[in-house]
Design a protein around this motif. Structure first.
Motif, short mmCIF file in Angstrom:
data_model
loop_
_atom_site.label_atom_id
_atom_site.label_comp_id
_atom_site.label_asym_id
_atom_site.label_seq_id
_atom_site.Cartn_x
_atom_site.Cartn_y
_atom_site.Cartn_z
N ARG A 62 -37.68 12.24 32.69
CA ARG A 62 -37.10 12.34 34.39
C ARG A 62 -36.83 10.87 35.19
NH1 ARG A 62 -41.43 16.18 35.08
NH2 ARG A 62 -42.76 14.52 35.70
N GLU A 63 -37.93 9.85 35.21
CA GLU A 63 -37.35 8.52 35.36
C GLU A 63 -35.78 7.72 35.37
OE1 GLU A 63 -38.73 5.62 38.61
OE2 GLU A 63 -39.30 7.92 37.82
N LEU A 64 -35.50 8.13 34.35
CA LEU A 64 -34.82 7.54 33.21
C LEU A 64 -33.62 7.92 34.11
CD1 LEU A 64 -35.49 7.76 28.89
CD2 LEU A 64 -34.37 4.82 30.87
N ILE A 65 -33.79 9.47 34.33
CA ILE A 65 -32.40 10.21 35.25
C ILE A 65 -32.33 9.61 36.34
CG2 ILE A 65 -32.07 12.93 36.32
CD1 ILE A 65 -33.13 14.23 32.81
N PHE A 83 -31.36 15.42 26.01
CA PHE A 83 -30.82 14.08 26.83
C PHE A 83 -30.56 13.57 26.27
CE2 PHE A 83 -34.96 16.63 27.91
CZ PHE A 83 -34.89 16.38 29.04
N VAL A 84 -29.50 12.64 26.70
CA VAL A 84 -27.52 11.95 26.83
C VAL A 84 -27.88 10.50 27.76
CG1 VAL A 84 -25.22 11.37 26.51
CG2 VAL A 84 -26.55 13.69 26.10
N ALA A 85 -27.85 9.79 26.74
CA ALA A 85 -27.92 8.30 26.95
C ALA A 85 -26.78 7.83 28.29
CB ALA A 85 -28.69 7.23 26.77
N ASP A 86 -26.37 6.79 29.11
CA ASP A 86 -25.14 6.39 29.39
C ASP A 86 -24.85 5.41 28.50
OD1 ASP A 86 -23.09 5.13 30.09
OD2 ASP A 86 -24.11 5.06 32.40
#
Length: 168
Positions: A62-65, A83-86
């Motif tokens: 949630r924090e990474l989002i 969940f996918v990272a940029d």
């Protein structure tokens, strides 16, 4: 070296650097895992690979989002969220600069401006010294904030790449 070994070393190193960035080790390890994964991962997959509890994974994802470093995706027919990272390094840098500016630079700038405009009483020499330092720090922080604002407003990553190469 096997891919899995390389990924594990990267995840551990990224996690170790986290304290220097002001984020938790768990958050950095999850980010590293998602960075090194070409496709999205579910919370269960993240839990298994970084050996963290569901609550820890959910909180940190949630924090990474919130930092705009990770996005949530759904897959047709799947109940799980992925969940996918940029994966664009320059976009990641821009998001981190924006968030750090908001969380760290802005509060300091506001405090320095309050102190700069406050009527300070006390020993005249010490007050003058204190006001001089506060004024200099305030100017410096404002200049750094302007630089960060400029860097984050640049939408063309090629320009940002050229700018970084030119100053390095």
């Amino acid at each position: 070296m096997k891919l899995e070994d390389g990924k594990n070393q990267f995840i551990q190193a990224w996690g170790s650097l986290a304290s220097q960035w002001g984020i938790s080790k768990s958050m950095a390890q999850i980010h590293a895992l998602l960075l090194s994964s070409p496709a999205g991962l579910s919370a269960d997959e993240i839990m298994e690979q970084v050996q963290l509890s569901r609550g820890n994974v959910n909180t940190n994802v949630r924090e990474l989002i919130n930092w705009r470093l990770v996005r949530k995706e759904t897959v047709l027919g799947e109940r799980k969220e992925f969940f996918v990272a940029d994966h664009d390094v320059y976009s990641i840098a821009q998001h981190i600069m924006e968030e750090r500016r908001r969380r760290e630079i802005e509060p300091v700038r506001l405090l320095l401006n309050q102190l700069k405009n406050a009527k300070i009483e006390g020993n005249a020499e010490e007050v003058k010294h204190f006001q001089g330092i506060i004024s200099d720090l305030s100017d410096f922080v404002s200049q750094m904030e302007n630089l960060m604002n400029l860097a984050t407003k640049i939408n063309n990553n090629n320009y940002l790449k050229k700018m970084i190469k030119a100053i390095s």
